[in-house]
Write an enzyme that holds these catalytic residues in place. Sequence first.
Site, PDB file in Angstrom:
ATOM      1  N   LYS A 247      11.844  -2.553  -6.791  1.00 49.80           N
ATOM      2  CA  LYS A 247      11.108  -3.287  -5.756  1.00 49.80           C
ATOM      3  C   LYS A 247      11.841  -4.549  -5.288  1.00 49.80           C
ATOM      4  O   LYS A 247      11.656  -4.976  -4.154  1.00 49.80           O
ATOM      5  CB  LYS A 247       9.701  -3.645  -6.247  1.00 49.80           C
ATOM      6  CG  LYS A 247       8.797  -2.428  -6.360  1.00 49.80           C
ATOM      7  CD  LYS A 247       7.367  -2.798  -6.697  1.00 49.80           C
ATOM      8  CE  LYS A 247       6.527  -1.557  -6.862  1.00 49.80           C
ATOM      9  NZ  LYS A 247       5.109  -1.835  -7.010  1.00 49.80           N
TER      10      LYS A 247
ATOM     11  N   GLY B 150      -8.107   1.996 -11.519  1.00 51.24           N
ATOM     12  CA  GLY B 150      -6.717   1.830 -11.093  1.00 51.24           C
ATOM     13  C   GLY B 150      -6.356   2.677  -9.880  1.00 51.24           C
ATOM     14  O   GLY B 150      -5.604   2.245  -9.016  1.00 51.24           O
TER      15      GLY B 150
END
Length: 285
Positions: free
Chosen positions: A70, A246
Amino acid sequence: MIDSTTQLYGLIGNPVLGSRSPWIHNHVFNTCGIPGVYLAFNVASNRIGEAVSGLKALEIKGFNVTMPYKSDIIPLLDGIDPIAKQMGAVNTVVCKDGQLYGHNTDGPGLIAVLRRHVPELEQKKILVLGAGGASRGICGTLSSIKGVTLGIWNRSLDKAVQLAAELNHGKSEGCTVSAVSSENCFSEYDVVINTTSVGMVPDTECTPIDIMLLKQGAVVCDIVYKPHLTLLLREAIHAGHPVIYGIEMLIEQALLAQKLWNNLKDDQIFEIRVALMKEFEGFHN
Ligand code: ATR
């Protein structure tokens, strides 16, 4: 149907095996009639540059980036959106006119999910469990909400202290961030978010905290989505806490990525979110 008009989308990361992103995005293409296909690509750490050049040369329409790339992706892009730049992390790339633009939908996705479940979020005390990579992204996002009080608890306290200091130093105007050193303080918090891997398959019978330490009615959120119903969430439901799964956060960041790639409208996003949540619960309960 896949034909010569089908456009490529994908995910790069390592590992990507078991990712739910292909399921989510291909569902969007099928329901919205978008001519796309989304595939997961496992990329070795010494080949990330080559992989991104290849995707650019193929004029992929868009792709997601997951752990551990990322941040590494940023110098490989032609442009970056201000939110992603501030977070130092990109999870969504849009390819337009042969150029790659980085965005971050993890942060806005998390905030959108919390706002749906927690009224007056700005006045809440939020406890984040964990101080690793996932916590870093989540705390960075939460610390941008003015008025929020953020506590970070970690098994090794020094990492929580360091993360809190970084956030206080850099980005947290109007938000108070501190490391939580004692479990006795857990009862002060209105929202608790687990960012540790505790409870994830295969060790599903573990939970990061004693649920009895939380304030009655505190919202309990787990970023672990395998299993869907973690032990933390099971215990929270049993003790009468509202919970956030989640998978809802994973779906939200994916739908925000689709908004960037295909300009999905809010009513389409609403319908897809409901359908995906129902389907996921059907599989896993
Ligand atoms: P990720 O990128 O998924 O956040 P990470 O950076 O390795 O992964 O961070 C893992 C987090 O889970 C850390 O906060 C870790 O605590 P430590 O810093 O003390 O290692 C936490 N964690 C992992 N296993 C744990 C366990 N069994 N009990 C409590 N915390 C745990």
